[in-house]
Design a protein around this motif. Structure first.
Motif: not given
Length: 284
Positions: A163-168, A180-182, A194-198, A200-203
């Protein structure tokens, strides 16, 4: 008003005035492009770059022209460049058009994540700035490392769910879907998103994290720092209830190594494989 007058004066300059410069004065609009130019040994020609240019340290120290998606023509023109290099994310479009109207050579390269697009960009930039041999050397190195890991990945009997997590900061946390690059780097490193149903990114949500059941949490180094370390990752909603949380498996890699698809792409693929498959890593 002063800014508008300054910009107008620049735009009124003859188009040939920039072309007559004997030495390149390059402005790079993306961290990956900056890293490529420096890796090719032409960093001394760069007079400015955008705020995503985080490597090498010499690039960080240069004057900034803003973030690649929110550029201003005035800031770039004030550096008197004669060559501007960026990826397709550079904008807004009207600023790119203003730069071209001022007689500047502006080259925008594709930003698609993938080994071949990355190698093509390195070769194209090398040709543009007179560093073709250096570009070939970097490309060969990446191909060698990629091929070595690809062979190992092809022999894997199982792959971890990542699971790739982008956080700032404290308010933004998203997970990475497909295209996506990740997503591409997870695949290259021998993992499964681990998440392939969409796309790009989502919250992130606790339900989504628990449902994904990741074996590993993957996060850029700066994101890990913004969370205060691994404890901050495990404190994200739902993470403790996943295999990754229960086994404390967090992988953090330098942002540009992980997502840049630049000259350190081979290094990134190797680091991911070694992190995903520590028992199968060849230490020789």
């Amino acid at each position: 008003m002063k800014k508008l007058i300054t910009l107008a004066l620049f735009l009124c300059l003859p188009a040939t005035i920039f072309a007559e410069a004997k030495e390149l004065r390059i402005v790079t609009l993306n961290g990956t492009v900056s890293e490529i130019v420096f890796a090719l040994g032409k960093g001394k020609l760069v007079v400015g770059n955008d705020t995503s240019s985080l490597y090498p340290p010499e690039a960080v120290a240069l004057p900034k022209v803003g973030y690649q998606r929110m550029l201003s023509a005035e800031g770039i023109l004030s550096l008197k460049p004669n060559l501007i290099l960026g990826l397709e994310y550079a904008g807004p479009p009207e600023v790119i058009e203003q730069l071209k109207s001022a007689g500047l050579k502006v080259i925008i390269y594709p930003g698609l994540p993938g080994v071949e697009p990355a190698l093509n960009n390195i070769l194209a930039i090398g040709k543009e700035i007179g560093a073709e041999k250096e570009a070939q050397k970097i490309v060969q190195d990446i191909r060698k490392k990629h091929s070595k890991i690809a062979e190992k990945v092809s022999k894997l009997k199982s792959k971890p769910k990542v699971l790739f997590v982008y956080h700032r900061g404290t308010s933004l946390a998203q997970v990475s879907g497909t295209e996506t690059p990740a997503d591409e780097m997870i695949r290259l490193g021998g993992g499964i998103n681990a998440v392939d149903g969409f796309k790009g990114f989502k919250p992130i949500t606790p339900e989504a994290v628990i449902a994904a059941q990741p074996d590993i949490i993957l996060i850029p180094s700066r994101g890990l720092e913004s969370l205060g370390g691994k404890d901050g990752v495990f404190a994200l909603p739902g993470v403790k209830d996943t295999p990754a949380g229960k086994k404390s498996r967090v992988v953090a890699i330098d942002d540009l190594v992980l997502l840049g698809f630049g000259p350190r792409l081979g290094q990134g693929i190797e680091e991911l494989f070694e992190s995903f498959h520590p028992k199968t890593t060849d230490k020789k």
